[in-house]
Write an enzyme that holds these catalytic residues in place. Structure first.
Site, PDB file in Angstrom:
ATOM      1  N   GLY A 265       4.957  -1.941  -0.694  1.00  8.58           N
ATOM      2  CA  GLY A 265       4.436  -2.968   0.291  1.00  8.58           C
ATOM      3  C   GLY A 265       4.252  -4.306  -0.365  1.00  8.58           C
ATOM      4  CG  HIS A 382     -14.700 -29.544 -10.523  1.00 12.04           C
ATOM      5  ND1 HIS A 382     -15.706 -30.386 -11.240  1.00 12.04           N
ATOM      6  CD2 HIS A 382     -13.377 -30.006 -10.487  1.00 12.04           C
ATOM      7  CE1 HIS A 382     -14.688 -31.294 -11.333  1.00 12.04           C
ATOM      8  NE2 HIS A 382     -13.548 -31.031 -11.270  1.00 12.04           N
ATOM      9  CE  LYS A 510      -5.002   2.569   3.092  1.00 13.53           C
ATOM     10  NZ  LYS A 510      -3.272   2.712   3.147  1.00 13.53           N
TER      11      LYS A 510
HETATM   12  O1  F6P Z   1      -3.754  -0.885   0.909  1.00 12.76           O
HETATM   13  C1  F6P Z   1      -2.699  -0.043   0.731  1.00 12.76           C
HETATM   14  C2  F6P Z   1      -1.245  -0.446   1.365  1.00 12.76           C
HETATM   15  O2  F6P Z   1      -0.660   0.645   1.523  1.00 12.76           O
HETATM   16  C3  F6P Z   1      -0.590  -1.611   0.570  1.00 12.76           C
HETATM   17  O3  F6P Z   1       0.046  -1.046  -0.464  1.00 12.76           O
HETATM   18  C4  F6P Z   1       0.356  -2.313   1.709  1.00 12.76           C
HETATM   19  O4  F6P Z   1       0.743  -3.336   1.314  1.00 12.76           O
HETATM   20  C5  F6P Z   1      -0.831  -2.430   2.705  1.00 12.76           C
HETATM   21  O5  F6P Z   1      -1.404  -1.178   2.509  1.00 12.76           O
HETATM   22  C6  F6P Z   1      -0.056  -2.376   3.910  1.00 12.76           C
HETATM   23  O6  F6P Z   1       0.582  -1.415   4.296  1.00 12.76           O
HETATM   24  P1  F6P Z   1       1.415  -1.056   5.729  1.00 12.76           P
HETATM   25  O7  F6P Z   1       2.528  -2.306   5.463  1.00 12.76           O
HETATM   26  O8  F6P Z   1       2.015   0.151   5.892  1.00 12.76           O
HETATM   27  O9  F6P Z   1       0.588  -1.582   6.877  1.00 12.76           O
END
Ligand code: F6P
Length: 550
Positions: A265, A382, A510
């Site tokens: 990601g 600042h 999650k």
């Molecule tokens: O927060 C974890 C994560 O898997 C990231 O690595 C990733 O960029 C993001 O969530 C979004 O994931 P997706 O593109 O599957 O929605």
């Protein structure tokens, strides 16, 4: 267990770091007038100056020996060869293929991935050009004026950062980025958009991310209310690896741009996830961005370790984190257009390197990922720079300077550059008791007052920074800059022996959010399911927001 060679290399480095005065930088400049020339390197358009660190010839030698002992050349070769360097997930990490050209060879395992990479890129180009040339129109037959990218993490930060850096008036479309599952964010962004003129991109590698899917559903309703159910499909595009889920969401296959699981990601802005950039900046700018990153890939792949910018940046970090025990780092771009760059680096570095176990699963025996934070200069001066100058723990800084502006206000730019250079100089030079005393005497301050204020006005100095100098900020140089940090992260993963390509650390929250959500809907916590604080807070929220049940 690390190999004997790498244990010995770490021990040699730590021995140098334990010597008295190891953190001092000023004596190194005093001893070597050529220090800037000897401790800066150029690759393509980027200059990396790491002379304002306490890295001496001996330390650099020890760092390079560590890189060799950790088989950096072998790691690089395996990375580019498409080996499963993401060992926990059994995948390659081949974001470099996304910016490769026909003729470049990239394989994931035994599969030649270039035909698919080039085919998706050609589809992205055709789509972007068709929107720009008004061959793809809104449901009402008008031209699109805005793109709304809905995604989070890597599906938001990279594209949003680049859009902020490169978008100018006169670009083909306006870009808007919605990430948070917060109705305020949704309302704020849709209030300034006309759904009948907006193309919505649902950007999610997995197409299951709670926040993105919630916003995607709200956006679909928003579009349907404006242009009807049939019309809404003309306004929706999906960027994802999950083709089954995009179909189930109702997105036509020709409106889905895919990529593969060997793209992490936080490394995905070069993939279909970058479609918002091709649409809003124009295809040529997106292609230049890819070309800039490719130039850095080629440098990283072939340059000797001692000339290799990503490797050197990683070694500087290892010196600061492990040698000198500095646990954080600030990133200060002296360019307002790079306002989102620190946020992108936070995900890139902290999601990659925030690990506590080695690839083997054994606990790491030395510190890993630094805490990264930052803001553009001069604004940062600042707010939090006070702590960097006079706080108890040094915080190394990455200064990012751009030599030539793209505006006509030369005087403003001179001031901006002067401030960036001055901050780095102040961190290094500090201000000792003699200088403070002389200055206060010259201002006519009474001796007793000087004595009272002296400790407060001393700057210890010897606070390290690196400076990355770009000739100007454009798609090509930005591509190089982002890829520099990507490869720095991969290098640090190899140095520390951890996997920089997974992110299991985001999963627990999650899961728990999934468990808490029905309890918030019910207005009551499951007895015994949570710690007392979480249950107590849920009770308070239910009392304060009774209509939130549902
Ligand atoms: O927060 C974890 C994560 O898997 C990231 O690595 C990733 O960029 C993001 O969530 C979004 O994931 P997706 O593109 O599957 O929605």
């Amino acid at each position: 267990m690390e190999s004997d060679a790498s244990e010995a290399a770490w021990a040699a480095l730590m021995e140098l770091a334990s010597r008295p005065g190891a953190a001092a930088i000023r004596p190194l400049f005093a001893a070597d007038p050529d220090r800037f020339a000897r401790y800066s390197r150029q690759a393509g358009d980027l200059l990396l100056d790491f002379s304002k660190t306490a890295i001496s010839d001996d330390v650099l030698k020890a760092l390079l020996a560590l890189a060799r002992a950790r088989d950096m050349a072998g790691f690089r070769a395996r990375l580019f060869a498409g080996a499963a360097v993401n060992e926990t997930e059994g995948r390659a990490a081949l974001h470099m293929a996304l910016r490769a050209e026909a003729g470049d060879a990239f394989r994931a395992g035994s599969e030649d991935i270039m035909p698919e990479v080039l085919a998706v890129r050609a589809r992205m180009e055709a789509f972007a050009r068709a929107v720009h040339e008004r061959r793809i129109l809104t449901a009402k037959g008008e031209r699109f004026t805005d793109v709304l990218n809905i995604g989070i993490g890597g599906s938001d930060l990279g594209p949003a950062m680049v859009a902020r850096a490169l978008w100018t008036e006169g670009a083909p479309l306006r870009g808007n980025y919605l990430a948070n599952v917060d109705g305020h964010a949704f309302d704020e962004i849709t209030a300034r958009l006309d759904p009948a003129r907006t193309l919505v991109l649902i950007a999610s590698k997995t197409f299951t991310t709670q926040e993105t899917m919630a916003n995607a559903m709200l956006a679909r309703d928003w579009l349907r209310a404006a242009v009807g159910e049939a019309g809404a499909s003309a306004h929706m595009v999906a960027l994802s690896t999950n083709l089954a889920a995009t179909a189930a969401f109702g997105i036509a296959p020709e409106r889905v741009f895919g990529f593969r699981d060997w793209v992490g990601g936080r490394f995905s802005l070069w993939s279909a996830i970058g479609l918002s950039l091709a649409l809003t900046l124009g295809w040529d700018a997106f292609a230049r961005l890819l070309a800039g990153a490719r130039a850095m890939d080629q440098h990283f792949q072939v340059a000797a370790l001692e000339e290799n910018l990503p490797v050197l940046l990683a070694l500087v970090e290892a010196w600061h984190v492990n040698g000198l025990g500095y646990p954080s780092r600030a990133v200060l771009p002296y360019d307002e257009r790079l306002a989102r760059f620190p946020a992108h680096l936070q995900q890139l570095e902290m999601e990659s390197l925030g690990k506590r176990v080695a690839l083997s699963g054994a606990p790491l025996t030395r510190a890993s990922g630094a805490v990264v934070f930052g803001e553009p200069g001069t604004n940062a001066q600042h707010s939090f720079l006070q702590l960097l100058h006079q706080g108890t723990t040094p915080v190394p800084v990455d200064f990012i300077l751009v030599a030539r502006p793209d505006h006509a206000h030369a005087d403003s730019h001179r001031k901006l550059l002067a401030n960036g250079l001055a901050q780095a100089e102040a961190l290094l030079a500090g201000k000792d008791a003699a200088a403070v005393t002389a200055e206060m005497r010259a201002a006519g301050v009474h001796e007793a007052e000087i004595a009272r204020l002296l400790p407060h006005r001393i700057f210890p100095g010897d606070r390290p920074s690196v400076t990355i100098l770009l000739p100007r900020l454009d798609a090509f140089t930005l591509g190089q800059l982002v890829a520099l940090y990507e490869h720095k992260v991969a290098t640090l993963g190899a140095l520390w022996g951890l996997n920089p390509f997974d992110q299991y650390g985001v999963e627990l929250g999650k899961q728990l959010a999934g468990a808490i959500l029905p309890e918030i809907s019910a207005g009551t916590a499951q007895p015994g399911a949570h710690d007392g604080s979480t249950s107590g807070l849920m009770g308070k929220i239910a009392a304060l927001w009774p209509e939130g049940r549902g």
